[in-house]
Design a protein around this motif. Sequence first.
Motif, PDB file in Angstrom:
ATOM      1  N   TYR A  93     -27.784  22.745  16.015  1.00 19.86           N
ATOM      2  CA  TYR A  93     -28.319  21.516  15.445  1.00 19.86           C
ATOM      3  C   TYR A  93     -29.328  21.809  14.347  1.00 19.86           C
ATOM      4  CZ  TYR A  93     -32.060  22.536  18.773  1.00 19.86           C
ATOM      5  OH  TYR A  93     -33.051  23.153  19.490  1.00 19.86           O
ATOM      6  N   LEU A  94     -29.450  20.835  13.470  1.00 19.82           N
ATOM      7  CA  LEU A  94     -30.439  20.823  12.403  1.00 19.82           C
ATOM      8  C   LEU A  94     -31.007  19.421  12.374  1.00 19.82           C
ATOM      9  CD1 LEU A  94     -31.811  22.032   9.866  1.00 19.82           C
ATOM     10  CD2 LEU A  94     -29.821  21.254   8.562  1.00 19.82           C
ATOM     11  N   ALA A  95     -32.318  19.315  12.337  1.00 20.04           N
ATOM     12  CA  ALA A  95     -32.971  18.017  12.217  1.00 20.04           C
ATOM     13  C   ALA A  95     -33.966  18.137  11.068  1.00 20.04           C
ATOM     14  CB  ALA A  95     -33.680  17.643  13.515  1.00 20.04           C
ATOM     15  N   ASP A  96     -33.727  17.363  10.032  1.00 22.83           N
ATOM     16  CA  ASP A  96     -34.606  17.408   8.868  1.00 22.83           C
ATOM     17  C   ASP A  96     -34.642  16.029   8.219  1.00 22.83           C
ATOM     18  OD1 ASP A  96     -32.170  17.222   7.537  1.00 22.83           O
ATOM     19  OD2 ASP A  96     -32.269  19.238   6.688  1.00 22.83           O
ATOM     20  N   GLU A  97     -35.012  15.970   6.947  1.00 26.06           N
ATOM     21  CA  GLU A  97     -35.113  14.685   6.262  1.00 26.06           C
ATOM     22  C   GLU A  97     -33.758  13.980   6.165  1.00 26.06           C
ATOM     23  OE1 GLU A  97     -34.745  17.902   3.079  1.00 26.06           O
ATOM     24  OE2 GLU A  97     -35.859  17.669   4.933  1.00 26.06           O
TER      25      GLU A  97
END
Length: 120
Positions: A97-101
């Motif tokens: 997973y990646l959580a960013d803007e």
Amino acid sequence: MARQTLIPILAGFCLCLCLCFSDADAASDGSNAAQILKYENEKVDGDGYAFSFETSDGISRQETATLKHPGTPLEAIAVQGSVNWVGPDGEHYKLNYLADENGFQPQGEHLPQLEATRTA
């Protein structure tokens, strides 16, 4: 998204992951509780963090976070990681997973896939 807004969201996400992977059949006295085999925690400060762990029931997780665009209106924390576990069906699962803007972006073979958009 401001750091003050993102931190509660990330904390909630982490709590949800923990609840999803907890063993609902474990005895209330903890006799079937998983043991922590490995735990590392690095760089815990306002600019990011990194941690990883592995438990005796086959769960492992690693995660890193970095502060992007510090001191600007675009300041945000980007979180990247993965979690591995053995499901009740005996299958091994991995979620990256990646959580960013751009929001939460999970990837895993077990997740439903969107069909490619067809062009004429």
